[in-house]
Each structure stands twice: as structure tokens, then as C-alpha cells.
Design an enzyme around this catalytic site. Structure first.
Site, PDB file in Angstrom:
ATOM      1  N   ASP A   1       1.129  -5.772  11.810  1.00  0.00           N
ATOM      2  CA  ASP A   1       1.097  -4.254  12.275  1.00  0.00           C
ATOM      3  C   ASP A   1       1.270  -4.183  13.566  1.00  0.00           C
ATOM      4  OD1 ASP A   1       0.286  -1.780  12.743  1.00  0.00           O
ATOM      5  OD2 ASP A   1      -0.904  -1.554  10.954  1.00  0.00           O
TER       6      ASP A   1
ATOM      7  N   ASN B   1       0.831  -1.333   0.023  1.00  0.00           N
ATOM      8  CA  ASN B   1      -0.143  -0.028   0.078  1.00  0.00           C
ATOM      9  C   ASN B   1       0.938   1.234  -0.039  1.00  0.00           C
ATOM     10  OD1 ASN B   1      -3.000  -0.291   0.179  1.00  0.00           O
ATOM     11  ND2 ASN B   1      -2.215  -1.951   1.505  1.00  0.00           N
TER      12      ASN B   1
ATOM     13  N   GLY C   1       4.855  -1.172  10.855  1.00  0.00           N
ATOM     14  CA  GLY C   1       3.708  -0.477  11.543  1.00  0.00           C
ATOM     15  C   GLY C   1       4.267   0.891  12.166  1.00  0.00           C
TER      16      GLY C   1
ATOM     17  N   GLU D   1      13.522   2.431  14.033  1.00  0.00           N
ATOM     18  CA  GLU D   1      13.315   3.569  13.250  1.00  0.00           C
ATOM     19  C   GLU D   1      12.819   4.802  14.195  1.00  0.00           C
ATOM     20  OE1 GLU D   1       9.592   1.796  10.917  1.00  0.00           O
ATOM     21  OE2 GLU D   1      10.551   3.198   9.526  1.00  0.00           O
TER      22      GLU D   1
ATOM     23  N   THR E   1       2.895  -7.181   2.748  1.00  0.00           N
ATOM     24  CA  THR E   1       1.639  -6.482   2.870  1.00  0.00           C
ATOM     25  C   THR E   1       0.951  -6.935   4.129  1.00  0.00           C
ATOM     26  OG1 THR E   1      -0.416  -5.675   2.042  1.00  0.00           O
ATOM     27  CG2 THR E   1      -0.016  -7.781   1.705  1.00  0.00           C
ATOM     28  N   THR E   2       0.228  -6.208   4.735  1.00  0.00           N
ATOM     29  CA  THR E   2      -0.442  -6.392   6.246  1.00  0.00           C
ATOM     30  C   THR E   2      -1.923  -7.152   5.583  1.00  0.00           C
ATOM     31  OG1 THR E   2       0.614  -4.568   6.930  1.00  0.00           O
ATOM     32  CG2 THR E   2      -0.955  -5.592   8.529  1.00  0.00           C
TER      33      THR E   2
HETATM   34  C1  6MZ Z   1       6.993   1.157   9.566  1.00  0.00           C
HETATM   35  C2  6MZ Z   1       5.705   0.902   7.501  1.00  0.00           C
HETATM   36  C3  6MZ Z   1       6.435   1.826   6.840  1.00  0.00           C
HETATM   37  O1  6MZ Z   1       1.091  -3.493   4.755  1.00  0.00           O
HETATM   38  O2  6MZ Z   1      -0.860  -2.057   4.137  1.00  0.00           O
HETATM   39  N1  6MZ Z   1       4.736   0.633   6.709  1.00  0.00           N
HETATM   40  N2  6MZ Z   1       5.988   0.661   8.754  1.00  0.00           N
HETATM   41  N3  6MZ Z   1       7.899   2.134   8.855  1.00  0.00           N
HETATM   42  C4  6MZ Z   1       7.626   2.395   7.526  1.00  0.00           C
HETATM   43  N4  6MZ Z   1       8.538   3.447   7.214  1.00  0.00           N
HETATM   44  C5  6MZ Z   1       8.143   4.520   6.668  1.00  0.00           C
HETATM   45  N5  6MZ Z   1       6.066   2.042   5.535  1.00  0.00           N
HETATM   46  C6  6MZ Z   1       4.875   1.337   5.364  1.00  0.00           C
HETATM   47  O3  6MZ Z   1       1.284  -1.243   3.433  1.00  0.00           O
HETATM   48  C7  6MZ Z   1       1.327   0.034   4.315  1.00  0.00           C
HETATM   49  C8  6MZ Z   1       1.681  -0.473   5.940  1.00  0.00           C
HETATM   50  O4  6MZ Z   1       3.034  -0.916   5.755  1.00  0.00           O
HETATM   51  C9  6MZ Z   1       3.636  -0.438   6.840  1.00  0.00           C
HETATM   52  C10 6MZ Z   1       2.416   0.279   7.696  1.00  0.00           C
HETATM   53  O5  6MZ Z   1       1.799  -0.635   8.727  1.00  0.00           O
HETATM   54  C11 6MZ Z   1       1.560   0.562   6.819  1.00  0.00           C
HETATM   55  O6  6MZ Z   1       0.305   0.936   7.318  1.00  0.00           O
HETATM   56  P1  6MZ Z   1       0.407  -2.591   3.821  1.00  0.00           P
HETATM   57  O7  6MZ Z   1       0.164  -3.061   2.208  1.00  0.00           O
END
Ligand code: 6MZ
Length: 363
Positions: A168, A17, A198, A228, A97-98
Site C-alpha cells: 500500500d 477487498n 493504494g 492513475e 491483497t494487502t
Molecule cells: C489503487 C487500489 C485500487 O488489498 O485490501 N486498490 N489501489 N487504485 C485502485 N483503483 C481504483 N483499487 C483497490 O484491497 C483493497 C485495496 O486495494 C487497493 C487499495 O490499496 C485498497 O485499499 P485489499 O484486498
């Protein structure tokens, strides 16, 4: 074609996403705006904004999830994300992906992942090899050209894709365990591991630990978003867990760096993401420089190519420019990523051949 684009590449840290095309996100948001589900004029401004703080990034993800979380859209964005990576010569993609549950539209974590897999099958512009036991036949099923031209078969582009299911940090132990069980059931469809991601200021390591331990006992690969934000105890716990890879690795102290290096845990480096979220103030102080010079195992990745308006080609360009690397070194950096993929040795061998044949035409 720019050299960075022609360079074969391996992407190991891409959130589905976060990798959605801007144009698709705007189109979907507009459609929801017309239905009155969201206020498009407010949302448009959030989507088009360029620099975002860490907090704003996670607010944007909540918005993206409202816009994308239905089966047809998940299938569509998966297809597009794979096409986009393939178009810039990514030859192996580990997409994470979550799995999401949304009872109001009959979505379970399982049906979410099934929609992702439908997206893998829907790609037609390139051969998608994602099923470990069926790598060759899937190419033919997916993408047999309409002509009998043998050359055509041989020259079609191919991308290997593997999936990581993300836990997540907002989830409970039970929800994390459900994701691991799903990953185990879907191994034959190319699910190879588990990611913990997350908002890093949310949740506790001990919540996910049972699910992560179980996943590892069952032979799934593990990668963790680590460091992070400054959280010394969690960083130590994560390094002690000895995951197969970690993402980011920003706020490590001297002792953590020593441990990371002595354990040789590969790091997924996301330059633009770290700079845009201001987690690292500038490229010249990015830990990539030290890790590269120390020959520590690392791989350049995009994290969220849509959200941060980047591409893997661009990440290589930034890295090379900041370190003054020549083409040969950049090629080696890219090729070396093969060693850290969560796929089997047969895939690694194919990828090495792929790079070797590309080396002849890349100057
Ligand atoms: C931590 C991140 C992220 O899973 O819905 N996500 N988590 N740090 C980051 N760095 C900036 N970037 C993305 O993709 C979106 C989800 O990936 C994780 C977060 O949980 C975000 O909601 P999906 O496909």
C-alpha cells in the site's frame, strides 16, 4: 447463459477487498452496526452509492477494511470472491491483497495471508489449484466428489489461483520489505508476485523502490499501478523499472506511450473502474482503443468488481461493444491474456488447452 459468461477468462487485476460481494459487505456492516462499532445507517448509504470519485473510493476502502479485517472474514471473502469469479468462467485468477497488521486482534501480515489461504482451501463448489508444486493433488484434497462417478470427477470446474501481495502506498520501506519477505516465504502456497497499489496521490516511488528491487532480484513478478493520476516523474520511474505488467496506465504522455510500446510492457485494463472514477471521461477516448489497435499486450480486468459493480464478463462485453469486436476477436483477446499470467509454463499450457476445447462449444 450469456456468451460473455460462457467465454473462458483470465483475471489478472482483482483486489480482494474491492471484489467483496455487496450482500456480504452489507451483512457484515449491519452486524458491526448492531455491536455499536459503526453507525450502519451512515455506512449503508456509502456502500450502496454507485458513482464515486477517486477520493470517495479510497474512503470506502478504509471503511471496508474496518468491516472485513479479521481472520474469519478474510477467509470468508476470499472463498466467496473465488466462487464468484469461477461462476462466470474465470479459469485463472491472480488475486491481489494487502497483508494487514492489526495488533488489537492479534493479526500479523503473515496471519492475514494465512487467512486468505484458508479461504482458498475452503472453496468446495469448484476445484481450486493454487499450489505450484502440488497442482494435481490439491484438486483432489480440495474437492473429491462424494460419489465414485468418474464422469463427475472429469466434469468438475477448475480454477487456477495465484496470489499477489500488495504494498500500500501509505506504507514505509520497512513495511514494504516485510510484505516482500512474506511473499518469498509463501511461494509454495501460490504467491507469485508483488503489486504496488493504494491511493495514488499518497507516497513516493523512492519509498517502495528498495523492496521492489529486492523482490525482483529474488524472482518475484512485479506489477505496478502506474499513471492513475498525472505524475510525470513517477510514471517515468515506473516505466524505467520495467515491471512485468502495469495497471491502468492512464496519464501517460507521448514519450511514455512510446516507451511503454517499445518495451512491450503488458497493461491491465480496467474499463469500468476508470470510467466510474472519472479518470477517463468516456469509453471512446479510453487508451484501450489505441492499445488494442496497436496490438500492444493487454488484458481486460475488473479491478474492484464489488466496489464498481462489475464482472469480468461485463468488461468483455463493454470492450467488444465499444470497439465493435466479433466473437472470434473477443475470444482471441481473452485467450491472449494467458501470455501475461505470472504462473509457470505448465499452467499456461493447461489454460491454452482449456481455451481450445471451449472454442469448439462456443458459437
Ligand atoms: C489503487 C487500489 C485500487 O488489498 O485490501 N486498490 N489501489 N487504485 C485502485 N483503483 C481504483 N483499487 C483497490 O484491497 C483493497 C485495496 O486495494 C487497493 C487499495 O490499496 C485498497 O485499499 P485489499 O484486498
Amino acid at each position: 447463459m450469456e456468451w460473455w459468461v460462457s467465454l473462458p477468462k483470465v483475471e489478472l487485476h482483482a483486489h480482494l477487498n474491492g471484489s467483496i460481494r455487496h450482500s456480504t459487505l452489507l451483512e457484515l456492516a449491519q452486524a458491526l452496526g448492531e455491536k455499536g462499532v459503526i453507525d450502519f445507517s451512515e455506512v449503508e448509504h456509502v456502500i450502496l452509492k454507485n458513482d464515486r470519485s477517486f477520493r470517495e473510493v479510497f474512503k470506502l476502502f478504509d471503511l471496508i477494511h474496518i468491516i472485513t479485517t479479521d481472520h474469519a472474514t478474510v477467509t470468508r471473502i476470499t472463498k466467496e470472491v473465488i466462487e464468484d469469479f469461477a461462476s462466470e468462467n474465470v479459469v485463472y485468477l491472480e488475486l491481489r491483497t494487502t497483508p494487514k497488521r492489526n495488533d488489537s486482534i492479534g493479526m500479523s501480515k503473515r496471519s492475514y495471508v494465512e487467512a486468505v489461504i484458508k479461504g482458498l482451501r475452503a472453496v468446495s463448489s469448484v476445484d481450486v489449484a493454487f499450489m505450484p508444486d502440488n497442482e494435481n493433488s490439491i484438486n483432489l484434497v480440495n474437492s473429491l466428489p462424494t460419489t465414485n462417478d468418474k464422469c463427475n470427477v472429469n466434469t468438475r470446474k477448475r480454477i487456477f489461483v495465484r496470489l499477489l501481495l500488495s504494498i500500500d502506498r501509505r506504507e514505509t520501506t520497512a513495511a514494504a520489505m516485510e510484505t516482500v519477505m512474506l511473499a518469498l516465504e509463501m511461494r509454495h502456497l501460490g504467491v507469485v508476485g508483488i503489486d504496488l497499489s493504494g491511493n495514488p496521490v499518497v507516497g513516493e516511488w523512492t519509498t517502495y523502490l528498495p523492496a521492489l528491487k529486492f523482490a525482483r532480484e529474488q524472482g518475484l513478478y512485479i506489477t505496478l499501478h502506474c499513471g492513475e493520476v498525472p505524475n510525470s516523474l513517477e510514471i517515468q520511474n515506473m516505466l524505467d523499472f520495467l515491471p512485468q505488467r502495469i495497471g491502468h496506465a492512464i496519464f501517460l504522455d507521448e514519450q511514455d506511450w512510446r516507451k511503454l510500446k517499445s518495451d512491450k510492457i503488458p497493461v491491465e485494463i480496467c474499463l469500468t473502474s476508470n470510467l466510474r472514477t472519472m479518470s477517463v471521461p468516456s469509453i471512446d477516448v479510453h487508451h484501450f482503443v489505441d492499445l488494442y489497435n496497436a496490438k500492444h499486450p493487454l488484458v481486460l480486468c475488473t479491478d474492484d468488481s464489488g466496489v464498481f459493480s462489475t464482472s469480468l464478463s461485463n468488461e468483455y462485453k463493454i470492450a467488444a461493444t465499444s470497439l465493435g469486436l466479433g466473437k472470434k476477436e473477443v475470444f482471441e483477446l481473452s485467450k491472449n491474456s494467458i501470455e501475461f499470467v505470472f504462473a509457470d509454463s505448465g499452467v499456461k499450457e493447461e489454460l491454452r488447452k482449456n481455451f481450445d476445447s471451449a472454442a469448439k462449444s462456443l458459437d
